[in-house]
Design a protein around this motif. Sequence first.
Motif, PDB file in Angstrom:
ATOM      1  N   LYS A 115     -13.425   3.000   4.111  1.00 26.49           N
ATOM      2  CA  LYS A 115     -12.334   3.170   5.089  1.00 26.49           C
ATOM      3  C   LYS A 115     -12.703   3.299   6.684  1.00 26.49           C
ATOM      4  O   LYS A 115     -13.641   3.898   6.772  1.00 26.49           O
ATOM      5  CB  LYS A 115     -11.469   4.601   4.912  1.00 26.49           C
ATOM      6  CG  LYS A 115     -10.589   4.533   3.495  1.00 26.49           C
ATOM      7  CD  LYS A 115      -9.904   5.630   3.316  1.00 26.49           C
ATOM      8  CE  LYS A 115      -9.226   5.520   1.915  1.00 26.49           C
ATOM      9  NZ  LYS A 115      -8.274   6.660   1.606  1.00 26.49           N
ATOM     10  N   TYR A 127      -5.491   2.751  10.482  1.00 27.47           N
ATOM     11  CA  TYR A 127      -6.450   2.732   9.404  1.00 27.47           C
ATOM     12  C   TYR A 127      -6.508   1.414   8.815  1.00 27.47           C
ATOM     13  O   TYR A 127      -5.740   0.735   8.405  1.00 27.47           O
ATOM     14  CB  TYR A 127      -6.169   3.801   8.523  1.00 27.47           C
ATOM     15  CG  TYR A 127      -6.300   5.147   8.927  1.00 27.47           C
ATOM     16  CD1 TYR A 127      -7.341   6.002   9.001  1.00 27.47           C
ATOM     17  CD2 TYR A 127      -5.168   5.598   9.812  1.00 27.47           C
ATOM     18  CE1 TYR A 127      -7.435   7.247   9.534  1.00 27.47           C
ATOM     19  CE2 TYR A 127      -5.209   7.047  10.171  1.00 27.47           C
ATOM     20  CZ  TYR A 127      -6.405   7.725  10.077  1.00 27.47           C
ATOM     21  OH  TYR A 127      -6.447   9.092  10.633  1.00 27.47           O
ATOM     22  N   GLU A 129      -8.890  -0.580   5.454  1.00 25.11           N
ATOM     23  CA  GLU A 129      -9.725  -0.617   4.113  1.00 25.11           C
ATOM     24  C   GLU A 129     -10.229  -1.913   3.656  1.00 25.11           C
ATOM     25  O   GLU A 129      -9.835  -3.183   4.150  1.00 25.11           O
ATOM     26  CB  GLU A 129      -8.993  -0.104   3.140  1.00 25.11           C
ATOM     27  CG  GLU A 129      -8.605   1.253   3.091  1.00 25.11           C
ATOM     28  CD  GLU A 129      -7.812   1.781   1.676  1.00 25.11           C
ATOM     29  OE1 GLU A 129      -7.711   1.050   0.837  1.00 25.11           O
ATOM     30  OE2 GLU A 129      -7.608   2.960   1.921  1.00 25.11           O
TER      31      GLU A 129
END
Length: 188
Positions: A115, A127, A129
Amino acid sequence: MSKIAILGFLWLALAGCSDSTPEVQVLRALDDLTFNPQSIVTSSLVSVPLQARCAHYVNSIEMSLDGGATWLSPSAYDNSAGTSCKNGKFQVQLSNLKAPWSAMNISAGQTLTVKFRAQPRPGHYFYKEVSIRYTPSTSRSQDMLVGTSVDTGMDQSGASVRLKSRLRSTSQHVATGGHFRIQGRIAE
């Protein structure tokens, strides 16, 4: 030009501005951090390079290798990595030789998620990933039977040899030499 023409032009310019609705457009995204690829399949976790395109507004990037429980600076993990977007790019080199992956028992077929959180302005995070699937190369045992001698016609019985090798897609060949003809095939 006459004074009336100049006044008429100014009136049209001002009237056009007062009747319109101002619009603001952002030409670049403030929160751009795009990894290419976002999903990686690798046979070795010793060196896994990650590269991203990012907006130059991103001034702070952190990463988590344990699902977001702890965040660390990419430069603390990898000396060559930056902590922000440089020239529209961000890169970091992951490895199972470094913590926390070095302490984990990573099995074949397991997917690890890394992450990232980036901060384009104070107090605002977004964010991203990246998933890394670990599929090591596998060894496969194959039976190779030794056949009869080519020139004498004598049979050799009970000579079974087990051969271990990496699985590769190859065509079948007949090999000769040493007075033996060896012919093989993969049997499931």
